[in-house]
Design a protein around this motif. Sequence first.
Motif, PDB file in Angstrom:
ATOM      1  N   LYS A 178       0.829  -1.201   0.000  1.00 23.74           N
ATOM      2  CA  LYS A 178       0.000   0.000   0.000  1.00 23.74           C
ATOM      3  C   LYS A 178       0.867   1.256   0.000  1.00 23.74           C
ATOM      4  CE  LYS A 178      -3.926  -1.821   2.547  1.00 23.74           C
ATOM      5  NZ  LYS A 178      -4.775  -1.636   3.724  1.00 23.74           N
ATOM      6  N   ARG A 179       0.348   2.289  -0.626  1.00 20.42           N
ATOM      7  CA  ARG A 179       1.045   3.564  -0.554  1.00 20.42           C
ATOM      8  C   ARG A 179       0.838   4.150   0.837  1.00 20.42           C
ATOM      9  NH1 ARG A 179      -2.489   7.972  -1.363  1.00 20.42           N
ATOM     10  NH2 ARG A 179      -4.495   7.333  -2.173  1.00 20.42           N
ATOM     11  N   VAL A 180       1.664   5.118   1.196  1.00 19.10           N
ATOM     12  CA  VAL A 180       1.600   5.751   2.515  1.00 19.10           C
ATOM     13  C   VAL A 180       1.321   7.232   2.309  1.00 19.10           C
ATOM     14  CG1 VAL A 180       2.855   6.248   4.650  1.00 19.10           C
ATOM     15  CG2 VAL A 180       3.204   4.056   3.468  1.00 19.10           C
ATOM     16  N   GLY A 181       0.371   7.745   3.076  1.00 19.14           N
ATOM     17  CA  GLY A 181       0.019   9.154   3.000  1.00 19.14           C
ATOM     18  C   GLY A 181       0.029   9.793   4.373  1.00 19.14           C
ATOM     19  N   THR A 182      -0.016  11.104   4.374  1.00 18.61           N
ATOM     20  CA  THR A 182      -0.133  11.869   5.611  1.00 18.61           C
ATOM     21  C   THR A 182      -1.234  12.894   5.437  1.00 18.61           C
ATOM     22  OG1 THR A 182       1.468  13.549   4.937  1.00 18.61           O
ATOM     23  CG2 THR A 182       2.327  11.654   6.152  1.00 18.61           C
ATOM     24  N   GLY A 229      -2.743  17.391   3.059  1.00 20.35           N
ATOM     25  CA  GLY A 229      -1.778  16.309   3.223  1.00 20.35           C
ATOM     26  C   GLY A 229      -1.207  15.880   1.897  1.00 20.35           C
ATOM     27  N   GLY A 230      -0.596  14.700   1.891  1.00 14.42           N
ATOM     28  CA  GLY A 230      -0.008  14.214   0.653  1.00 14.42           C
ATOM     29  C   GLY A 230       0.648  12.857   0.822  1.00 14.42           C
ATOM     30  N   HIS A 231       1.342  12.431  -0.219  1.00 14.40           N
ATOM     31  CA  HIS A 231       1.983  11.125  -0.273  1.00 14.40           C
ATOM     32  C   HIS A 231       3.408  11.190   0.260  1.00 14.40           C
ATOM     33  CE1 HIS A 231      -1.452  10.079  -2.556  1.00 14.40           C
ATOM     34  NE2 HIS A 231      -1.035  10.542  -3.719  1.00 14.40           N
ATOM     35  N   VAL A 232       3.765  10.165   1.033  1.00 15.07           N
ATOM     36  CA  VAL A 232       5.124  10.044   1.554  1.00 15.07           C
ATOM     37  C   VAL A 232       6.032   9.585   0.414  1.00 15.07           C
ATOM     38  CG1 VAL A 232       6.601   8.843   3.220  1.00 15.07           C
ATOM     39  CG2 VAL A 232       4.281   9.525   3.875  1.00 15.07           C
ATOM     40  N   GLU A 233       7.121  10.315   0.207  1.00 14.07           N
ATOM     41  CA  GLU A 233       8.089   9.958  -0.829  1.00 14.07           C
ATOM     42  C   GLU A 233       9.086   8.938  -0.292  1.00 14.07           C
ATOM     43  OE1 GLU A 233       9.785  13.665  -2.147  1.00 14.07           O
ATOM     44  OE2 GLU A 233       7.901  14.302  -3.065  1.00 14.07           O
ATOM     45  N   LYS A 234       9.727   8.227  -1.197  1.00 15.72           N
ATOM     46  CA  LYS A 234      10.704   7.212  -0.813  1.00 15.72           C
ATOM     47  C   LYS A 234      11.774   7.827   0.087  1.00 15.72           C
ATOM     48  CE  LYS A 234      13.647   3.622  -2.614  1.00 15.72           C
ATOM     49  NZ  LYS A 234      13.975   2.786  -3.746  1.00 15.72           N
ATOM     50  N   GLY A 235      12.038   7.172   1.217  1.00 15.71           N
ATOM     51  CA  GLY A 235      13.051   7.638   2.157  1.00 15.71           C
ATOM     52  C   GLY A 235      12.591   8.752   3.080  1.00 15.71           C
ATOM     53  N   GLU A 236      11.335   9.153   2.976  1.00 18.04           N
ATOM     54  CA  GLU A 236      10.804  10.262   3.777  1.00 18.04           C
ATOM     55  C   GLU A 236       9.996   9.716   4.946  1.00 18.04           C
ATOM     56  OE1 GLU A 236       8.831  14.449   2.446  1.00 18.04           O
ATOM     57  OE2 GLU A 236       7.757  12.664   1.772  1.00 18.04           O
ATOM     58  N   ASP A 276      -5.549   2.376   8.512  1.00 21.23           N
ATOM     59  CA  ASP A 276      -5.294   1.379   7.485  1.00 21.23           C
ATOM     60  C   ASP A 276      -6.505   1.359   6.553  1.00 21.23           C
ATOM     61  OD1 ASP A 276      -4.398  -2.168   7.598  1.00 21.23           O
ATOM     62  OD2 ASP A 276      -4.503  -0.751   5.948  1.00 21.23           O
ATOM     63  N   PHE A 277      -6.458   2.158   5.506  1.00 16.71           N
ATOM     64  CA  PHE A 277      -7.523   2.197   4.512  1.00 16.71           C
ATOM     65  C   PHE A 277      -7.265   1.104   3.472  1.00 16.71           C
ATOM     66  CE2 PHE A 277      -7.841   6.656   6.000  1.00 16.71           C
ATOM     67  CZ  PHE A 277      -9.220   6.704   6.241  1.00 16.71           C
ATOM     68  N   PRO A 278      -8.287   0.714   2.711  1.00 14.15           N
ATOM     69  CA  PRO A 278      -8.072  -0.321   1.690  1.00 14.15           C
ATOM     70  C   PRO A 278      -6.986   0.031   0.670  1.00 14.15           C
ATOM     71  CG  PRO A 278     -10.417   0.006   2.037  1.00 14.15           C
ATOM     72  CD  PRO A 278      -9.696   1.083   2.829  1.00 14.15           C
ATOM     73  N   ASP A 279      -6.809   1.317   0.373  1.00 17.96           N
ATOM     74  CA  ASP A 279      -5.862   1.730  -0.656  1.00 17.96           C
ATOM     75  C   ASP A 279      -4.563   2.313  -0.121  1.00 17.96           C
ATOM     76  OD1 ASP A 279      -7.162   4.007   0.358  1.00 17.96           O
ATOM     77  OD2 ASP A 279      -6.903   5.104  -1.515  1.00 17.96           O
ATOM     78  N   ARG A 280      -4.465   2.530   1.205  1.00 24.36           N
ATOM     79  CA  ARG A 280      -3.282   3.209   1.720  1.00 24.36           C
ATOM     80  C   ARG A 280      -3.216   3.115   3.245  1.00 24.36           C
ATOM     81  NH1 ARG A 280      -7.385   6.678   1.608  1.00 24.36           N
ATOM     82  NH2 ARG A 280      -7.476   8.429   3.042  1.00 24.36           N
ATOM     83  N   ILE A 281      -2.032   3.409   3.768  1.00 24.97           N
ATOM     84  CA  ILE A 281      -1.831   3.641   5.200  1.00 24.97           C
ATOM     85  C   ILE A 281      -1.736   5.156   5.351  1.00 24.97           C
ATOM     86  CG2 ILE A 281      -0.331   3.284   7.200  1.00 24.97           C
ATOM     87  CD1 ILE A 281      -1.655   0.702   6.117  1.00 24.97           C
ATOM     88  N   GLU A 282      -2.551   5.719   6.235  1.00 25.44           N
ATOM     89  CA  GLU A 282      -2.609   7.172   6.399  1.00 25.44           C
ATOM     90  C   GLU A 282      -2.171   7.556   7.808  1.00 25.44           C
ATOM     91  OE1 GLU A 282      -3.366  10.940   4.790  1.00 25.44           O
ATOM     92  OE2 GLU A 282      -3.694   9.043   3.762  1.00 25.44           O
ATOM     93  N   TYR A 283      -1.130   8.382   7.889  1.00 28.68           N
ATOM     94  CA  TYR A 283      -0.672   8.931   9.166  1.00 28.68           C
ATOM     95  C   TYR A 283      -1.383  10.260   9.371  1.00 28.68           C
ATOM     96  CZ  TYR A 283       3.046   5.486   9.418  1.00 28.68           C
ATOM     97  OH  TYR A 283       3.752   4.307   9.513  1.00 28.68           O
ATOM     98  N   LEU A 284      -2.094  10.366  10.475  1.00 28.23           N
ATOM     99  CA  LEU A 284      -2.878  11.570  10.775  1.00 28.23           C
ATOM    100  C   LEU A 284      -2.174  12.380  11.860  1.00 28.23           C
ATOM    101  CD1 LEU A 284      -5.548  13.156  10.402  1.00 28.23           C
ATOM    102  CD2 LEU A 284      -6.430  11.824  12.316  1.00 28.23           C
ATOM    103  N   PHE A 285      -2.024  13.666  11.581  1.00 27.26           N
ATOM    104  CA  PHE A 285      -1.413  14.598  12.527  1.00 27.26           C
ATOM    105  C   PHE A 285      -2.456  15.625  12.938  1.00 27.26           C
ATOM    106  CE2 PHE A 285       1.968  12.742  10.103  1.00 27.26           C
ATOM    107  CZ  PHE A 285       2.968  12.516  11.040  1.00 27.26           C
TER     108      PHE A 285
END
Length: 140
Positions: free
Chosen positions: A2-6, A38-45, A73-82
């Motif tokens: 899954k992609r990771v978002g914030t 928010g947005g998508h976490v980039e590689k290494g970020e 944990d959404f079906p399409d992504r892991i979302e970190y909420l701040f």
Amino acid sequence: MKRVGTSIILRNTRNEVLLFLRDDKPEIPYPNHWDLPGGHVEKGETPEACIAREMMEEIETDVSACRRHGIYDFPDRIEYLFILDFDADAKNIPLHEGQRLRWFSEEKIPWKKIAYGFDLVLQDFFAGRQRWDRGGEFQD
């Protein structure tokens, strides 16, 4: 994988949350829906670095004092909420993505026009719940 978002809940002293109205372009997901910044976490970020970068890019706001509120944990992504306490006139916040910013109380949120499943996130927030880990267990 899954992609990771914030994403971030910016909350003012009236317990309102700041949402932005997505562009009204049919080629984007959720056109003309309200969204959390928010947005998508980039590689290494790290998620913390991502939310700081995204908020500087999108609304020219330093959110380095924010704290992690949960992980979804959404079906399409892991979302970190701040979350961050933040008071500003929405008209005076620069916006580089979307149509406009607006503060919403829980009663005024357009629940059927919220993008990316963030209605669940906002419901948890207003109920005082935090969601942690991929299991989605609540901790109060």
